[in-house]
Design an enzyme around this catalytic site. Structure first.
Site, PDB file in Angstrom:
ATOM      1  CE  LYS A  83      -3.733   2.069   2.791  1.00 43.25           C
ATOM      2  NZ  LYS A  83      -4.580   1.880   3.997  1.00 43.25           N
ATOM      3  CB  SER A 158      -7.645   3.998   3.132  1.00 45.11           C
ATOM      4  OG  SER A 158      -6.907   3.265   4.102  1.00 45.11           O
ATOM      5  CB  SER A 182      -8.439   1.227   5.834  1.00 43.74           C
ATOM      6  OG  SER A 182      -8.976   2.515   5.944  1.00 43.74           O
TER       7      SER A 182
END
Length: 479
Positions: A83, A158, A182
């Site tokens: 990420k 996210s 997330s």
């Protein structure tokens, strides 16, 4: 084996094939790199690709398998997406923001370093909304990331890029972080497995290692793969005072759940829940019953006050962190990032304190209830997903009723408030629009093994996910 079959090969199976030399890490990486290229315009899940470096590492892994190396590492040769929030020394980490578009990290996040040390091959960075502050994934820097199952919808956030990359066959494993859902939001919206470990189980970096809502964790296409990754990421770290000792190693426990008691709630007492989500959750509960578990609906006594408490807490710490950019850099912020930062200026210490009282009250019902149950089950999301370009300012409805456009569709944040409870999100089916739905398997505090045991039993009963061509998203070819 076709390219597509390689792209969706479970990580645990890939490792078995590497060891038997019926598959090379190079072949797997090449297939996934091609997949990233094929989907970059339609899905937009990967913002940086490290093809040459990754290929060099894959060749090294191939040689180690060929030599029957005695010290093969747990993730040797597996392509892993990181990420674009987790720093990697010497690599640009943008946090999804124009402010950091040229930011070269000086250090590597502890959980990422552990993955690299375990032999994972980092071949790309996955997209995230600005500062990981939303449950969808679009930003001024990276544009819109779309759900592989239906491009009109978000893959969640996210960790949406990680979710889309896994669902799209672009990585074997991917990292996520969960401060309000997330990891679990994209796991549900993309038909994946995502784990929110208990607070402190996986190390983090200051200041958010001291934020009990914050949980770095794994994302994968199967429960076993998620467990494999979690066993690498977890454990105490010398730089994180909140990290737990000793390191917990989870077994692949396939003994089943016969005789277990499972509590459930369809709405946690206050959510409006989409009909497809409700139907798929009830079907999942029937599977648990078929496995020999007693399944009981319960009232946990939670109210919409939970939503306000979570919002106040997140604005107090997380929002204040984003508010550091409300200076000459404010014009570079994405609309929702700036709104979140500005909202942080309206909370007071008493709001923070009230949020802690609310979390305490929530556990005062949930904790005693769980003394009589092995795990608790509820939907992960109240809606399969919002639109790919969702703007909270435009509002949101479920079943024709208005809900909070940020919190009203995510059923994840209550378990950040109860942060010591492990939560595994697994797929429960698909909605009429093709977008997957998911359920959360919630354990007693620090009872990680229980949620994985239940998840493995459920996964075995449904036959797994992504294992057959017809069970994968059909992504339109690039124009």
């Amino acid at each position: 084996m076709s390219d597509l079959d390689l792209c969706y090969l479970p990580a645990a199976e890939a490792l078995r094939r590497f060891r038997s030399r019926t598959l090379s890490p190079v072949e797997l990486l090449q297939a996934q790199l091609r997949r990233i290229e094929e989907t970059k315009d339609s899905i937009n899940a990967v913002c940086f690709v490290y093809a040459e470096e990754a290929m060099e590492e894959a060749r090294k892994a191939e040689a180690r398998y060929a030599a029957d190396a005695a010290d093969l590492r747990p993730l040797e040769g597996l392509p892993t997406g990181i990420k674009d929030e987790n720093t990697i020394a010497g690599k640009v980490t943008t946090f999804g923001s124009l402010i950091y578009k040229d930011n070269v990290a000086q250090t590597t996040t502890p959980v990422v370093q552990r993955l690299i040390d375990a032999g994972a091959v980092v071949h790309g960075r996955t997209t995230t909304p600005e500062f990981s502050s939303e449950g969808f994934t679009h930003s001024r820097l990276w544009g819109v990331t779309r759900n592989p199952w239906n491009l009109d919808y978000t893959p969640g956030g996210s960790s949406g890029g990680s979710g889309a990359a896994l669902a799209g066959g672009m990585a074997s494993l991917a990292t996520g972080s969960d401060i309000g859902g997330s990891i679990r939001i994209p796991a549900s919206a993309c038909g994946l497995v995502g784990f929110k470990p208990p607070y402190g189980r996986n190390p983090a970096t200051p200041p958010f290692n001291l934020d009990f809502y914050n949980h770095p964790g794994p994302m994968a296409r199967s429960v076993e793969d998620c467990l494999l990754m979690q066993n690498v990421m977890c454990g105490p770290h010398p730089n994180d005072i909140a990290s737990l000792k000793p390191k917990l190693k989870l077994p692949v426990d396939r003994r089943g759940i016969r005789g277990w008691k499972i509590a459930y709630s369809l709405d946690l007492g206050y959510y409006e829940v989409d009909d497809d989500v409700r139907r798929n959750t009830l079907a999942a509960l029937e599977i648990f019953r078929s496995l020999g578990a007693e399944v009981v609906e319960v009232d946990i006594g939670w109210t919409k006050q939970t939503e306000k408490a979570a919002d106040d807490y997140l604005r107090t710490i997380f929002g204040a962190w984003v508010a550091e950019y409300l200076d000459e850099r404010a014009a570079m912020l994405t609309k929702y990032g700036r709104a979140f930062a500005e909202a942080s200026q309206t909370v007071a210490p008493r709001d923070f304190l009230a949020s802690l009282y609310t979390a305490g009250a929530m556990y005062s019902t949930f904790g005693p209830l769980m003394e009589d149950f092995d795990v608790f089950v509820c939907p992960t999301l109240a809606l399969p997903a919002v639109g790919a370009e969702h703007d909270p300012d435009n509002g949101l409805t479920i079943n024709g009723k208005p809900v909070d456009p940020r919190y009203g569709w995510i059923m994840t944040y209550p378990f950040n408030m109860l942060s010591r409870c492990p939560v595994l999100s697994v797929p429960s089916g698909h909605a009429a629009n093709g977008v997957p739905t998911g359920i959360q398997i919630v354990g007693k505090t620090y009872s990680d093994a229980d949620v994985f045991r239940a998840g493995l039993a459920f996964e075995t009963a449904v036959g797994g996910w992504f294992t057959r061509p017809e069970a994968r998203p059909r992504i339109p070819a690039a124009a």
